[in-house]
Scaffold this active site. Structure first.
Site, PDB file in Angstrom:
ATOM      1  CG  ASP A   1     -32.341 -11.743 -26.146  1.00 30.13           C
ATOM      2  OD1 ASP A   1     -32.457 -12.444 -25.132  1.00 30.13           O
ATOM      3  OD2 ASP A   1     -33.296 -11.420 -26.873  1.00 30.13           O
TER       4      ASP A   1
ATOM      5  CG  ASP B   1     -34.108 -16.589 -24.089  1.00 31.99           C
ATOM      6  OD1 ASP B   1     -35.048 -16.116 -24.739  1.00 31.99           O
ATOM      7  OD2 ASP B   1     -33.807 -17.801 -24.090  1.00 31.99           O
TER       8      ASP B   1
ATOM      9  CD  GLU C   1     -38.809 -15.382 -22.383  1.00 31.53           C
ATOM     10  OE1 GLU C   1     -39.614 -15.530 -23.304  1.00 31.53           O
ATOM     11  OE2 GLU C   1     -37.781 -16.092 -22.270  1.00 31.53           O
TER      12      GLU C   1
ATOM     13  CG  HIS D   1     -38.869 -12.176 -30.349  1.00 32.76           C
ATOM     14  ND1 HIS D   1     -38.866 -11.617 -29.076  1.00 32.76           N
ATOM     15  CD2 HIS D   1     -38.234 -13.367 -30.222  1.00 32.76           C
ATOM     16  CE1 HIS D   1     -38.254 -12.436 -28.248  1.00 32.76           C
ATOM     17  NE2 HIS D   1     -37.857 -13.498 -28.914  1.00 32.76           N
ATOM     18  CG  ASP D   2     -40.864 -15.332 -28.262  1.00 32.87           C
ATOM     19  OD1 ASP D   2     -40.241 -15.671 -29.284  1.00 32.87           O
ATOM     20  OD2 ASP D   2     -40.335 -15.226 -27.142  1.00 32.87           O
TER      21      ASP D   2
HETATM   22  C1  NOJ Z   1     -37.623 -17.086 -25.448  1.00 38.41           C
HETATM   23  C2  NOJ Z   1     -37.310 -16.334 -26.704  1.00 38.41           C
HETATM   24  O1  NOJ Z   1     -37.972 -15.107 -26.670  1.00 38.41           O
HETATM   25  C3  NOJ Z   1     -37.752 -17.212 -27.846  1.00 38.41           C
HETATM   26  O2  NOJ Z   1     -37.753 -16.539 -29.077  1.00 38.41           O
HETATM   27  C4  NOJ Z   1     -36.877 -18.425 -27.860  1.00 38.41           C
HETATM   28  O3  NOJ Z   1     -37.360 -19.332 -28.833  1.00 38.41           O
HETATM   29  C5  NOJ Z   1     -36.831 -19.123 -26.512  1.00 38.41           C
HETATM   30  N1  NOJ Z   1     -36.771 -18.234 -25.399  1.00 38.41           N
HETATM   31  C6  NOJ Z   1     -35.634 -20.026 -26.426  1.00 38.41           C
HETATM   32  O4  NOJ Z   1     -34.469 -19.270 -26.343  1.00 38.41           O
END
Ligand code: NOJ
Length: 554
Positions: A98, A199, A256, A328-329
């Protein structure tokens, strides 16, 4: 289109903290991941994306990196990481790490040096502004709540953090910062990584000079979307990063990216784009509200269909989306996109096939292949995730009772997807011999990998069939490169599309518990996949069972 090594691959996301614990400390680790490579290979996975396992205080579970050149001891050692890359290679698998470079941790040495000497070299690694009494430099609301500005310890300055205050934003305008980042990316690629998931990447460009926008909540702050809309020139950073790093190694990169504009698509993921691919978050953002999670609407089957089809149409054959059901979010997709009453192995398989067969690179999030579900929270005390805690407060501030607020945010909590992987039906689901860092979902006795391996009708075995079909030499070309054309788009609770290449495939999902009949446009030659044992045919029509999904070759 120039063919790339990643186009026909299947990717799998591992959240290291919750995947497999080898040493009994309750936290998943890299040796644990290595011990499960055979499981992943057997499933058919080619690319493994690891959420961050670098040195980190874990304020945001590793998305706050304090040393980009080291592995956090809780996850293992650098030797473990090198071993993982080598073991993956032996199995023809690629490891992605990541890339978290919008921000670092406030415990990174750069930040410590900035605090010690804000006017020196490292002060310029961050966005610092002189304090002006109670007046903040801007009225932007951080993604995790509150102002984006925080006092820089020991100084009369403040620093910018779009995420948590322990995640100070790096100043990409400073070429020295960019050099440090490229050096690190190349250092990892030299170790044999297949590439990176990137990210929060659109946030690296800030709208300068900083200014306020109209407040949108009682707190007097405004969403960061305003600033991002105004920020021009992220492409300069992204193309430089591509040329200086990924391109030289033919590495895979998946961004992302939220809220991209139509004109961004070719430059982002077209031929020679900034990234190899970007995630399709169209369903994820569907029904969300600017007010907060408490105000989000459920996603209906027709909305799900339309947003996924619209995303496919926006991309066309310009490039490749990375298709997800969850990560995971997010909460578990089977909870978000299937109603509580209708959640079953059949509906989970339908969702899997509908998403998996779309054009793009399929990403499976750990446990998705088992149909893992959300956790039932009975108290806010059970929540670990900072985003959930903030959204709980937002809900309370909006007037919800504590019970209502818990219920509202529990649906979206990022912890839902972060509960330990359910390997078997022994204590703690076989994830650890110690005490897991986050509660195991009590449904592990029913939903676990070991049980499903032995059950030919399980969700896991269905995922294996889907993956095998994508890799089947006869159909591969059509599934990977064929076009996607929606069929019967206006039919309520039905999602169907063609994949057309050297073969013509028809994917049909009956997105409801009631049966419904579809007339076939042409006779089918083969049933490539069916989540039921049989198929009810009546003169050129098929009567679909509730949540039946079919992949037909016409
Ligand atoms: C996106 C990530 O997927 C998330 O888990 C994170 O909290 C934020 N970016 C900040 O890095």
């Amino acid at each position: 289109m120039i063919k790339k090594w990643w186009h026909d691959k299947v990717a799998y996301q591992i959240y290291p903290k919750s995947f497999c614990d080898s040493n009994g400390d309750g936290i998943g680790d890299i040796p644990g991941i290595i011990s499960k490579l055979d499981y992943l290979q057997d499933l058919g996975v080619d690319i493994i994306w690891l959420s961050p396992c670098y040195s980190s205080p874990l304020a945001d579970q590793g998305y706050d990196i304090s040393d980009y050149y080291n592995i956090d001891p809780r996850f293992g050692t650098m030797e473990d990481m090198e071993h993982l890359i080598a073991e993956a290679k032996k199995r023809n698998m690629y490891i992605l790490m990541d890339l978290v470079v919008n921000h670092c941790s406030n415990e990174h040495e750069w930040f410590k040096k900035a605090c010690a000497d804000p006017d020196g070299k490292y002060g310029n690694f961050f966005y610092l502004r002189d304090k002006d009494g109670d007046k903040l430099p801007t009225n932007w609301r951080s993604y995790f709540g509150g102002s984006v500005w925080e006092d820089l310890p020991g100084t009369n300055k403040q620093y910018l953090h779009l995420f948590h205050k322990k995640q100070p934003d790096l100043n990409w305008e400073n070429p020295e910062v960019r050099e440090e980042i490229y050096k690190n990316i190349n250092w990892w690629l030299e170790k044999g990584l297949g590439g990176f998931r990137i990210d929060a990447i659109i946030n690296i460009k800030k709208a300068l000079p900083f200014r306020d926008y109209t407040p949108d909540r009682e707190d007097g702050l405004c969403s960061l979307d305003n600033m991002l809309k105004d920020a021009v020139g992220v492409g300069d950073f992204l193309s430089e990063m591509r040329d200086r790093t990924f391109k030289k190694y033919d590495a895979f990169s998946v961004g992302e990216v939220f809220n991209e504009k139509p004109e961004d698509i070719p430059v982002f993921i077209g031929e020679d784009g900034y990234f190899s691919s970007m995630f399709d978050f169209s369903a994820e953002v569907c029904g969300k509200s600017g007010k907060g999670w408490y105000d989000a609407k459920p996603v209906t089957p027709d909305e799900y269909k339309n947003c996924r089809f619209d995303a496919q149409a926006r991309i066309g054959d310009t490039g490749f989306l990375s298709n997800i059901i969850e990560n995971h979010d997010e909460p578990r997709g089977v909870n978000r996109y299937i109603s509580d009453e209708d959640r079953s192995d059949q509906s989970k398989k339908m969702l899997a096939a509908l998403s998996f067969m779309m054009r793009g690179i399929p990403f499976i999030y750990q446990g998705q292949e088992l149909g893992m579900e959300n956790l039932e929270f009975t108290s806010i005390e059970q929540v670990d995730d900072i985003a959930t805690l903030d959204e709980y407060q937002v809900a309370l501030d909006a007037g919800l009772s504590p019970e209502e607020a818990l219920k509202a945010v529990a649906k979206f909590s990022r912890d839902n997807a972060r509960t330990p992987m359910q390997w078997d039906n022994t204590e703690h689901a076989g994830f650890t011999t110690g005490t897991p860092w986050l509660n195991v979902n009590p449904n592990y006795t029913r939903i676990n990998a070991a049980t499903q391996q032995n059950d030919a009708d399980s969700v896991l075995r269905f995922y294996k069939k889907l993956i095998a079909l994508r890799k089947n030499e006869e159909y591969k070309n059509t599934i990977v490169y064929g076009s996607l054309e929606p069929v019967w788009r206006d039919r309520h609770n039905l999602m169907a599309y063609y994949r057309k290449g050297d073969k013509t495939l028809l994917v049909i999902g009956n997105y409801q518990k009631e049966e419904q009949t579809v007339g076939l446009p042409a006779p089918y030659k083969n049933v490539l996949l069916n989540n039921y044992d049989d198929l009810k045919e009546t003169d050129n029509a098929i009567k679909l069972y509730g949540y039946q999904v079919l992949i037909l070759e016409l």
